[in-house]
Design a protein around this motif. Structure first.
Motif, PDB file in Angstrom:
ATOM      1  N   GLU A  79       4.886  10.405   5.713  1.00  0.00           N
ATOM      2  CA  GLU A  79       3.875  11.412   6.013  1.00  0.00           C
ATOM      3  C   GLU A  79       2.843  11.553   4.892  1.00  0.00           C
ATOM      4  O   GLU A  79       1.781  12.162   5.084  1.00  0.00           O
ATOM      5  CB  GLU A  79       4.518  12.773   6.296  1.00  0.00           C
ATOM      6  CG  GLU A  79       5.370  13.336   5.184  1.00  0.00           C
ATOM      7  CD  GLU A  79       6.842  12.975   5.329  1.00  0.00           C
ATOM      8  OE1 GLU A  79       7.668  13.721   4.777  1.00  0.00           O
ATOM      9  OE2 GLU A  79       7.154  11.952   5.984  1.00  0.00           O
ATOM     10  N   LYS A  80       3.139  10.978   3.723  1.00  0.00           N
ATOM     11  CA  LYS A  80       2.174  11.014   2.616  1.00  0.00           C
ATOM     12  C   LYS A  80       1.223   9.814   2.639  1.00  0.00           C
ATOM     13  O   LYS A  80       0.228   9.798   1.916  1.00  0.00           O
ATOM     14  CB  LYS A  80       2.907  11.042   1.268  1.00  0.00           C
ATOM     15  CG  LYS A  80       3.693  12.323   1.012  1.00  0.00           C
ATOM     16  CD  LYS A  80       4.262  12.330  -0.394  1.00  0.00           C
ATOM     17  CE  LYS A  80       4.975  13.641  -0.708  1.00  0.00           C
ATOM     18  NZ  LYS A  80       5.447  13.697  -2.104  1.00  0.00           N
ATOM     19  N   TRP A  81       1.524   8.795   3.419  1.00  0.00           N
ATOM     20  CA  TRP A  81       0.707   7.588   3.468  1.00  0.00           C
ATOM     21  C   TRP A  81      -0.550   7.833   4.302  1.00  0.00           C
ATOM     22  O   TRP A  81      -0.526   8.540   5.306  1.00  0.00           O
ATOM     23  CB  TRP A  81       1.478   6.442   4.101  1.00  0.00           C
ATOM     24  CG  TRP A  81       2.623   5.896   3.304  1.00  0.00           C
ATOM     25  CD1 TRP A  81       3.671   6.603   2.781  1.00  0.00           C
ATOM     26  CD2 TRP A  81       2.857   4.526   2.957  1.00  0.00           C
ATOM     27  NE1 TRP A  81       4.543   5.762   2.142  1.00  0.00           N
ATOM     28  CE2 TRP A  81       4.070   4.473   2.234  1.00  0.00           C
ATOM     29  CE3 TRP A  81       2.171   3.342   3.209  1.00  0.00           C
ATOM     30  CZ2 TRP A  81       4.598   3.284   1.752  1.00  0.00           C
ATOM     31  CZ3 TRP A  81       2.694   2.147   2.733  1.00  0.00           C
ATOM     32  CH2 TRP A  81       3.895   2.114   2.010  1.00  0.00           C
ATOM     33  N   TYR A  82      -1.652   7.200   3.891  1.00  0.00           N
ATOM     34  CA  TYR A  82      -2.857   7.230   4.725  1.00  0.00           C
ATOM     35  C   TYR A  82      -3.612   5.909   4.583  1.00  0.00           C
ATOM     36  O   TYR A  82      -3.866   5.447   3.478  1.00  0.00           O
ATOM     37  CB  TYR A  82      -3.804   8.379   4.367  1.00  0.00           C
ATOM     38  CG  TYR A  82      -5.028   8.352   5.255  1.00  0.00           C
ATOM     39  CD1 TYR A  82      -4.965   8.842   6.554  1.00  0.00           C
ATOM     40  CD2 TYR A  82      -6.217   7.758   4.823  1.00  0.00           C
ATOM     41  CE1 TYR A  82      -6.056   8.763   7.404  1.00  0.00           C
ATOM     42  CE2 TYR A  82      -7.314   7.684   5.671  1.00  0.00           C
ATOM     43  CZ  TYR A  82      -7.225   8.178   6.957  1.00  0.00           C
ATOM     44  OH  TYR A  82      -8.301   8.092   7.801  1.00  0.00           O
ATOM     45  N   ILE A  88       8.230   6.965  -1.152  1.00  0.00           N
ATOM     46  CA  ILE A  88       7.138   7.846  -0.728  1.00  0.00           C
ATOM     47  C   ILE A  88       7.308   8.096   0.766  1.00  0.00           C
ATOM     48  O   ILE A  88       7.216   7.156   1.560  1.00  0.00           O
ATOM     49  CB  ILE A  88       5.753   7.213  -0.980  1.00  0.00           C
ATOM     50  CG1 ILE A  88       5.584   6.814  -2.445  1.00  0.00           C
ATOM     51  CG2 ILE A  88       4.649   8.198  -0.596  1.00  0.00           C
ATOM     52  CD1 ILE A  88       4.231   6.209  -2.753  1.00  0.00           C
ATOM     53  N   GLU A 112      -3.629  19.380  -5.080  1.00  0.00           N
ATOM     54  CA  GLU A 112      -2.986  18.201  -4.504  1.00  0.00           C
ATOM     55  C   GLU A 112      -3.395  16.940  -5.257  1.00  0.00           C
ATOM     56  O   GLU A 112      -4.503  16.857  -5.796  1.00  0.00           O
ATOM     57  CB  GLU A 112      -3.349  18.071  -3.020  1.00  0.00           C
ATOM     58  CG  GLU A 112      -2.765  19.173  -2.160  1.00  0.00           C
ATOM     59  CD  GLU A 112      -3.113  19.021  -0.690  1.00  0.00           C
ATOM     60  OE1 GLU A 112      -2.300  19.437   0.155  1.00  0.00           O
ATOM     61  OE2 GLU A 112      -4.209  18.498  -0.398  1.00  0.00           O
ATOM     62  N   THR A 115       0.669  13.914  -3.229  1.00  0.00           N
ATOM     63  CA  THR A 115       0.525  14.488  -1.890  1.00  0.00           C
ATOM     64  C   THR A 115       0.055  13.445  -0.889  1.00  0.00           C
ATOM     65  O   THR A 115       0.484  13.435   0.263  1.00  0.00           O
ATOM     66  CB  THR A 115      -0.490  15.650  -1.906  1.00  0.00           C
ATOM     67  OG1 THR A 115      -0.209  16.517  -3.008  1.00  0.00           O
ATOM     68  CG2 THR A 115      -0.439  16.444  -0.609  1.00  0.00           C
ATOM     69  N   TYR A 116      -0.857  12.568  -1.333  1.00  0.00           N
ATOM     70  CA  TYR A 116      -1.379  11.507  -0.472  1.00  0.00           C
ATOM     71  C   TYR A 116      -1.302  10.174  -1.204  1.00  0.00           C
ATOM     72  O   TYR A 116      -1.712  10.071  -2.365  1.00  0.00           O
ATOM     73  CB  TYR A 116      -2.846  11.775  -0.094  1.00  0.00           C
ATOM     74  CG  TYR A 116      -3.056  12.995   0.763  1.00  0.00           C
ATOM     75  CD1 TYR A 116      -3.004  12.919   2.154  1.00  0.00           C
ATOM     76  CD2 TYR A 116      -3.333  14.232   0.185  1.00  0.00           C
ATOM     77  CE1 TYR A 116      -3.215  14.045   2.948  1.00  0.00           C
ATOM     78  CE2 TYR A 116      -3.546  15.363   0.963  1.00  0.00           C
ATOM     79  CZ  TYR A 116      -3.484  15.256   2.342  1.00  0.00           C
ATOM     80  OH  TYR A 116      -3.680  16.369   3.119  1.00  0.00           O
TER      81      TYR A 116
END
Length: 380
Positions: free
Chosen positions: A324-327, A321, A358, A295-296
């Motif tokens: 929008e899943k990258w942080y 990936i 998640e 999820t992340y």
């Protein structure tokens, strides 16, 4: 075996954030002149703010160990009495305040509220924070500890000040043509930041709120194949070996700025992405994990310059990936070395956005001699 969970995360950032425009007020001007390559380097790394544990006059406001201890205390802000129950303190840094005693016991010295506990000090660079975390995880997993703290911290700003550097290399044409050439001493001045982060690892999840179950932590080193890429306290010889500061005269140490951080930019460009992320692909296959399950994705980046290269590698290798899943929080806190992954996870953990079930994938590449650490967490 017991399960192991991250139940609390805290961070400490010293003083106020420092913008790109203010940096040289803290780090100083080389030869009394503004840097001509600063703008190019900052454009490539994408960092807008960072933190320094010093004043504009170069006076220290915190030690490295003190910042780590403040992050640890932050874990127990709501329940101060719980700090007495810590049974392990695992502390990592690449920039200890001294060669001896160990960084870990110096952190413990700032924590008089604790008991006489086991203390360990993993050494290294960016991966050191993950090594400290893995020691805490394994100690809880085997049932040896119940309330383990891992922390990571950096205080590199003093060695980034202008008086620590030789004349600045001015090669603007090369910088424009090949961004890798900027990843040398001057590049590192505009990238690194001070601060600390801490995890509390326990054998049971929180009764209220979320926890992060630690599914696995895997690491690898390519030092048997590759020479050193980033180094400090040494000089790199023509054959690729490092000559220790211990083998230089005091005059030579100063003349060659042996205690400044240096990077072999050619090696960095060729190796940093493909070595480690090839290993991640194999780990995910062996663990039966698909990127669709994640999820992340929290990658430790020294520069946003590498974001696209990692993304391209994943796509080319059939494990894309979605963005929008990258942080990452590199833009707002800078590169805090071993503590960066702690700070990213702290923001995600305390954001209120996580939902049970998640999965979070952590990835920490280290260029010093090409080491990598990866971890999968499940929100519970």
């Amino acid at each position: 075996m017991s399960e192991a969970y991250i139940t609390r995360i805290a961070k400490f950032l010293p003083n106020q954030s420092v913008s790109n425009e203010e940096m040289e007020e803290y780090l100083g001007f080389i030869n009394g002149k503004p840097s001509k390559s600063k703008a190019i380097v900052l454009r490539n790394n994408g960092i807008k703010n960072r933190y320094y544990a010093l004043t504009k006059d170069g006076v220290a406001t915190h030690t490295n160990a003190e910042m780590a201890a403040l992050a640890v205390k932050g874990l127990f802000k709501s329940r101060p009495e719980d700090i007495k129950k810590i049974d392990l303190l695992s502390c990592a840094t690449s920039s200890p305040d001294q060669l001896m005693p160990s960084h870990g016991v110096m952190v413990h010295g700032y924590l008089p509220e604790t008991s006489s506990v086991e203390v360990v000090s993993p050494s290294g660079v960016c991966c050191a924070g993950m090594h400290a975390f893995k020691y805490a995880y394994m100690s809880v997993k085997i049932g040896d500890k119940k309330k383990a703290v891992s922390c990571a911290s950096e205080r590199l700003s003093p060695v980034l000040r202008s008086e620590q550097f030789e004349d600045e290399i001015q090669q603007l044409i090369k910088l424009e043509q090949n961004p890798y050439i900027a990843f040398d001493k001057d590049f590192l001045r505009w990238m690194l930041s001070d601060g600390a982060g801490a995890f509390l690892v326990e054998n049971a999840p929180n009764k209220e709120g979320i926890s992060l179950k630690i599914e696995w932590i895997e690491g690898c080193s390519y030092a048997n194949e590759e020479e050193a890429c980033m180094y400090m306290g040494a000089d790199k010889l023509e054959d690729g070996t490092l000559k220790s500061y211990k083998d230089f005269t005091l005059e030579a140490v100063l003349e060659k700025s042996i205690f400044s951080i240096k990077q072999d930019v050619k090696l960095l460009g060729e190796k940093i992405v493909k070595l480690g992320f090839s290993k991640l692909k194999n780990i995910l296959h062996d663990k039966g994990v698909s990127m669709d399950d994640v999820t992340y994705f929290l990658p430790h980046l020294s520069s946003y310059f590498f974001e696209k290269k990692i993304d391209d590698f994943f796509t080319e290798n059939g494990i894309p990936i979605p963005k929008e899943k990258w942080y990452t929080n590199l833009v707002s806190v800078g590169n805090v070395g071993a503590a960066s992954i702690y700070m990213m996870l702290e923001e995600v953990f305390n954001s209120g956005a996580l939902k049970k079930g998640e999965k979070i994938l952590l990835a920490v590449p280290e260029s010093s001699r090409f080491s990598y650490m990866f971890c999968l967490l499940t929100v519970c």
